[in-house]
Design an enzyme around this catalytic site. Structure first.
Site, mmCIF file in Angstrom:
data_model
loop_
_atom_site.group_PDB
_atom_site.id
_atom_site.type_symbol
_atom_site.label_atom_id
_atom_site.label_comp_id
_atom_site.label_asym_id
_atom_site.label_seq_id
_atom_site.Cartn_x
_atom_site.Cartn_y
_atom_site.Cartn_z
ATOM 1 N N HIS A 66 42.398 44.220 50.280
ATOM 2 C CA HIS A 66 43.661 44.840 49.853
ATOM 3 C C HIS A 66 43.429 46.350 49.741
ATOM 4 O O HIS A 66 42.343 46.796 49.349
ATOM 5 C CB HIS A 66 44.090 44.243 48.509
ATOM 6 N N GLU B 232 50.024 45.715 55.526
ATOM 7 C CA GLU B 232 50.614 46.331 54.337
ATOM 8 C C GLU B 232 50.510 47.853 54.418
ATOM 9 O O GLU B 232 49.459 48.428 54.094
ATOM 10 C CB GLU B 232 49.864 45.860 53.090
ATOM 11 N N GLY C 227 54.040 48.699 46.181
ATOM 12 C CA GLY C 227 54.366 49.011 44.792
ATOM 13 C C GLY C 227 55.203 50.268 44.615
ATOM 14 O O GLY C 227 55.342 50.781 43.514
ATOM 15 N N LYS D 271 47.857 40.752 41.339
ATOM 16 C CA LYS D 271 47.037 41.905 40.928
ATOM 17 C C LYS D 271 46.510 41.667 39.498
ATOM 18 O O LYS D 271 46.195 40.537 39.158
ATOM 19 C CB LYS D 271 47.834 43.212 41.028
ATOM 20 N N SER E 196 56.492 46.069 49.042
ATOM 21 C CA SER E 196 57.815 46.028 48.400
ATOM 22 C C SER E 196 58.758 45.020 49.042
ATOM 23 O O SER E 196 59.968 45.246 49.098
ATOM 24 C CB SER E 196 58.441 47.428 48.353
ATOM 25 N N ASN F 166 50.698 38.089 45.297
ATOM 26 C CA ASN F 166 49.499 38.792 44.832
ATOM 27 C C ASN F 166 49.821 39.348 43.451
ATOM 28 O O ASN F 166 50.553 40.316 43.332
ATOM 29 C CB ASN F 166 49.142 39.933 45.797
ATOM 30 N N GLU G 200 44.251 48.420 47.598
ATOM 31 C CA GLU G 200 43.818 48.868 46.265
ATOM 32 C C GLU G 200 42.311 48.689 46.109
ATOM 33 O O GLU G 200 41.640 49.496 45.467
ATOM 34 C CB GLU G 200 44.593 48.094 45.183
HETATM 35 C C1 PEP Z 1 50.750 43.835 47.386
HETATM 36 O O1 PEP Z 1 50.239 43.905 46.291
HETATM 37 O O2 PEP Z 1 50.100 43.366 48.320
HETATM 38 C C2 PEP Z 1 52.121 44.300 47.549
HETATM 39 C C3 PEP Z 1 52.668 44.253 48.736
HETATM 40 O O3 PEP Z 1 52.765 44.750 46.416
HETATM 41 P P1 PEP Z 1 54.344 45.039 46.264
HETATM 42 O O4 PEP Z 1 55.063 43.859 46.843
HETATM 43 O O5 PEP Z 1 54.554 45.186 44.807
HETATM 44 O O6 PEP Z 1 54.631 46.285 47.046
#
Ligand code: PEP
Length: 259
Positions: free
Chosen positions: A99, A171, A177, A15, A217, A13, A101
């Site tokens: 997501h 998630e 992040g 973003k 992460s 992803n 976000e």
């Molecule tokens: C994500 O954007 O879905 C995500 C898990 O980001 P990150 O791996 O940077 O934590």
């Protein structure tokens, strides 16, 4: 992972990162270092403007390109939005839906997530439907019920013959992040509960074959341990999907046999 029953999927992803030119560079670099032989399903969900460059670069490969969002209506007065048919026509195979976000910053709700999942399935896209709890919810002990509700509402009216097409990504919001990762045990526990919800809503057979990913992460260092959990069938990866070498190491971790 349980490769006998379900697909392992490593999905990136991006973003709001990379331009179309940088997308081309990334894909060229990725192609050069992709593991030889068979590997799990790999998807890269990229900013809408980068989709044509990504599709063009990966045409002869097994890497599927996806979008990071879609609208649930087929067309109309929705300035700035993209319909699922547009994504299909541009060459997308996947779309990330709900997501955290987008839920937090763009007002997405379980109802809009559900409408988008239905629209994606109707168009023939594979929806990667996200769910996850805040740190506060985890500390208050309501993770299980919160996620069960997100799954129930997000999958509302998804027919029995389409549920296998859906990928669910767990998630934890506190891990996205932040550099904080759920422990393999924490991630496994939630993914196992998600599978139990799918079993209740559909059947054991459907619960056994649906792919559930972990995101938060995940990186080249922790991927193997997370992916070794029986109910974690892959990863949704943000930061580490922006660097070809890191992304490939995660794909390699997914290809290794689990003990
Ligand atoms: C994500 O954007 O879905 C995500 C898990 O980001 P990150 O791996 O940077 O934590």
């Amino acid at each position: 992972m349980n490769r006998k029953y379900r697909k392992t999927v490593i999905a990136g992803n991006w973003k709001m990162n990379k331009t179309p030119s940088q997308t081309k560079e990334f894909m060229t670099a990725l192609k050069a270092i992709m593991p030889k032989g068979r590997w799990c399903d790999v998807a890269l969900c990229v900013p809408a403007i980068c989709i044509p460059a990504a599709v063009r670069a990966m045409r002869e490969t097994r890497v599927g390109i996806g979008a990071e969002n879609c609208h649930f209506e087929a067309k109309g007065a929705f300035t700035g939005e993209l319909a699922t048919d547009m994504l299909v026509d541009a060459g997308c195979k996947y779309v990330i839906i709900g997501h955290s976000e987008r839920r937090e910053m763009f007002g997405e709700t379980d109802a809009t997530v559900n409408a988008k999942v239905l629209a994606a399935l109707e168009a023939g896209l594979t929806p990667i439907m996200c769910c996850g709890e805040t740190l506060e919810q985890r500390q208050n002990g309501v993770t299980e019920e919160h996620i069960a509700m997100q799954i129930k509402l997000g999958l509302k009216d998804v027919p029995e013959d389409k549920i296998r097409k859906v990928i669910i990504a767990y998630e934890p919001i506190w891990a996205i992040g932040t550099g904080l990762t759920a422990t393999p045990e924490q991630a496994q526990e939630v993914c196992e509960n998600i599978r139990a919800v799918v079993r209740k809503l559909y059947s054991s057979k459907n619960a056994r074959v649906i792919s559930i990913l972990y995101g938060g992460s995940m990186n080249e260092k922790n991927a193997y341990e997370l992916l070794a959990q029986p109910d974690i069938d892959g990863g949704l990866i943000g930061g580490a999907s922006l660097v070809p070498e890191k992304f490939v190491q995660i794909i390699e971790a997914a290809n290794q046999p689990t003990v």
